[in-house]
Design a protein around this motif. Structure first.
Motif, PDB file in Angstrom:
ATOM      1  N   THR A 221      -4.864   8.134  28.378  1.00 54.94           N
ATOM      2  CA  THR A 221      -5.058   9.168  29.399  1.00 54.94           C
ATOM      3  C   THR A 221      -5.722  10.396  28.797  1.00 54.94           C
ATOM      4  N   ASP A 266      -2.176   7.532  21.788  1.00 50.89           N
ATOM      5  CA  ASP A 266      -2.021   7.638  23.244  1.00 50.89           C
ATOM      6  C   ASP A 266      -2.420   6.340  23.951  1.00 50.89           C
ATOM      7  N   THR A 267      -2.927   5.395  23.184  1.00 49.57           N
ATOM      8  CA  THR A 267      -3.288   4.078  23.710  1.00 49.57           C
ATOM      9  C   THR A 267      -2.000   3.309  24.010  1.00 49.57           C
ATOM     10  N   PHE A 268      -2.044   2.382  24.937  1.00 51.38           N
ATOM     11  CA  PHE A 268      -0.824   1.629  25.247  1.00 51.38           C
ATOM     12  C   PHE A 268      -1.085   0.132  25.197  1.00 51.38           C
TER      13      PHE A 268
ATOM     14  N   LYS B 228      -1.989  17.890  32.786  1.00 54.65           N
ATOM     15  CA  LYS B 228      -2.472  17.413  34.086  1.00 54.65           C
ATOM     16  C   LYS B 228      -1.816  16.086  34.467  1.00 54.65           C
ATOM     17  N   ILE B 229      -1.414  15.329  33.456  1.00 54.28           N
ATOM     18  CA  ILE B 229      -0.897  13.979  33.684  1.00 54.28           C
ATOM     19  C   ILE B 229       0.593  13.986  34.017  1.00 54.28           C
ATOM     20  N   ARG B 233       3.496  11.597  36.391  1.00 57.31           N
ATOM     21  CA  ARG B 233       4.539  10.833  35.683  1.00 57.31           C
ATOM     22  C   ARG B 233       5.932  11.221  36.173  1.00 57.31           C
ATOM     23  N   LYS B 255       5.018   5.608  27.375  1.00 58.20           N
ATOM     24  CA  LYS B 255       3.714   6.294  27.404  1.00 58.20           C
ATOM     25  C   LYS B 255       3.870   7.788  27.188  1.00 58.20           C
TER      26      LYS B 255
END
Lengths: 395, 395
Positions: A221, A266-268, B228-229, B233, B255
């Motif tokens: 994200t 931050d990758t999943f 922003k995310i 969530r 995450k």
């Protein structure tokens, strides 16, 4: 008449990292990147390409003596096909040219550094392949044009077609024709730029960069924010290089390395390339800069735990002193520049490294090198192929 | 007549992390956060507060038997002052009330878990302080209102004033009056939610969260994207909790933990809380989920290397089996739920952990707990203060 060419190409280490493709087939990146080309006197790939009408049909290629299958639509195959096409254009223009484009190829490639060192060999390897074929085919294309081909073999290979400080422009066109490498400044502009590669042991094989970067594109994200930041960094670091402003160069280099590893995390599922030793090297560099009252060294990490530390030649003894102090290597490293490490400054805070320090071999070895030139053409005596077009036995 | 109250408060572990203040004095966060309150049967802070006219002037406070200085404008001092003010409002309304607000305080607080465990004790500690003083002063304010005070003592303490699943709303007002905690769902809504805390050894003290988060606010280029995310969530995880949708809850939790550690790494200089053991725990959880064909466990990490693994009670034996397999603990952990670990599934890929596994003690101990209730009031027999208003000797 033997139609053959041998070329070497350098390793490059990015200061602004390439991470993410907008086109996986053409290898078009999601952002521009910038690297320092390292000296081929120390690290290089060498490739000999030979075209011979009498060879059995089909191209063959050996990497470090081991044959690799060349799939026509694989990355290697695409590079060879494109260069052959360029050759055939020349042959059509000038009918006196031998029809090399129609002849089978024999290619041998060799890296002078062990794969186990964890240094990306695909960039120098692909660049050497492209350079040797371009030479064999006597192509009129310049290095930037050749970089379009190298890019399709391995993205960052395009940057290894130049010496000095090199930008890979992301480009805008969907056919990739403007996604190429170009020189920012030549090696001679800032020859004092040195690098220490700390080869860090890794207990576990990490995620390949090819699969890793696409997972980041798909799931991170934060990546889109990184992509917004990179253009400004490209500008600033290009200026820092032009001005030979090491502190600015270093700050951007470190921040961009951190930013790249951030989007990996931050990758999943998350991707980790830095291990505890990598992080400890970061702490030592931070403290070294602090205790010197200015930034004299910059760390950067690619898709693995190895650190590359950029520093000007005059400060390399301090860097070597700090690294030797905390990371006793298992293999003795010979410094080609014969610089003598100096002790840490008195105000250096030892507590930045874990108590007891690191065990011998946490950093396996150090490679001291510097900014270098672009691909070189070698003579017949350096051919990697024997008379039959097979790889010579390499010691 | 002795005016005294003893309360306990729980630890909470965030699924959506708090990282960054928009106001450092009032402790107003840059984003909302959400946590699970853990069971006080296992982890708790206990605080006794006593007001006595005859005490020597000035408030005194002991934490785990050691006296702490209460600075009037420090975090503890501010909490005490605010609660005293609320008491004096009541005393003005009803003149029959004893003037407790004017009397010196003696406060003793005790955590039943070692500080060395690396669990944030400030949240439960401050919440217990606020709960005991609110009880002593017989304040009419509800838990959300009290959370405004606890927040000023230690941001995430506000969430420890509720049981179950708790949101801390960032709020908009500059005076912080809408930056408070509220219950999303009570403990009874989803009592099957269990947690395993893996206490990970750390060779080096990390960056404190207070200084770390402000460095992130000042230097991270990616934080603003994280901010922003988070709102989305918050919505999604609240719904997942309401629906008791563990897989969705788990995905968002993992995450957001990764996103938090990403912005730490993007801080300059970078902040690292995860070490190689932490990362290995992540790999094991990933593989455990994969080999089970669905997400049965979620990892989350605060400002340190300890992992908290959320899992439903029915799946805890699988989690214990996986963790025990790869991380032999140095201290035997007693499972209060007496669940028996089960072996790994046959298709579990052992290669996700470094060769040879981890040495004994890389994870020191495991703490098995579950979602719990909010602060509790205890009786006189549990007082931490002796007759003179000094802390009892605690075994």
């Amino acid at each position: 008449m033997v139609y053959e060419a041998t070329a070497t190409a350098p390793v490059n280490i990015a200061c602004i990292k390439y991470w993410g493709k907008r086109d996986t087939k053409l290898i078009l990146p999601t952002n521009s990147s910038l690297s320092v080309t390292l000296d081929q006197d120390h690290l290089r790939s060498t490739t000999t390409s030979r075209a011979d009408e009498s060879f059995e049909k089909g191209d063959r290629l050996w990497l470090n003596g081991k044959e690799e299958v060349v799939k026509p639509d694989g990355r290697l195959g695409v590079c060879i096909k494109e260069l052959r096409n360029w050759r055939s254009v020349e042959e059509e223009k000038d009918s006196s040219l031998p029809k090399l484009s129609q002849w089978p190829l024999r290619i041998a490639s060799y890296n002078n550094f062990p794969t186990a060192a964890g240094l990306a060999s695909s960039a120098s390897g692909l660049a050497a392949l492209v350079a040797s074929l371009a030479r064999l085919y006597q192509l009129p294309q310049n290095a930037s044009q050749l970089s379009l081909i190298a890019r399709q073999g391995s993205g960052s290979a395009c940057r290894s077609l130049f010496g000095g400080f090199v930008a890979w422009r992301e480009g805008e066109k969907s056919d990739g024709s403007d996604s190429l490498a170009e020189e920012i400044e030549p090696q001679s502009h800032w020859p004092e730029m040195h690098a220490i590669i700390c080869v860090v042991s890794d207990a576990k094989k990490g995620t390949s960069s090819t699969s890793g970067m696409q997972r980041t594109v798909e799931t991170s994200t934060l990546l889109k924010e990184r992509l917004k930041i990179v253009p400004e960094r490209m500008k600033l670091i290009s200026k820092a290089i032009k001005d030979k402003n090491f502190e600015e160069f270093a700050k951007i280099t470190m921040k961009d390395s951190n930013s790249f590893h951030s989007v990996c995390l931050d990758t999943f599922p998350p991707i980790f390339y830095l291990n505890d030793v990598s992080k400890s090297i970061i702490s030592v560099i931070e403290e070294l800069n602090k205790s010197n009252g200015k930034i004299i060294a910059a760390y950067t990490f690619d898709a693995g735990p190895n650190a590359v530390i950029y520093s000007l030649k005059e400060n390399i003894p301090k860097v070597l002193g700090a690294i030797n102090k905390f990371f006793p290597t298992s293999e003795e490293s010979k410094d080609p520049f014969k610089l003598t490490p100096v002790d840490l400054p008195e105000n250096f805070d030892y507590k930045v490294v874990r108590e007891g320090g690191w065990e011998k071999g946490s950093v396996k070895t150090l490679i001291h090198t510097r900014v270098g030139d672009g691909p070189r053409t070698l003579g017949k005596e350096d051919s990697l192929l024997n008379e039959k077009g097979e790889p010579k036995t390499l010691a």
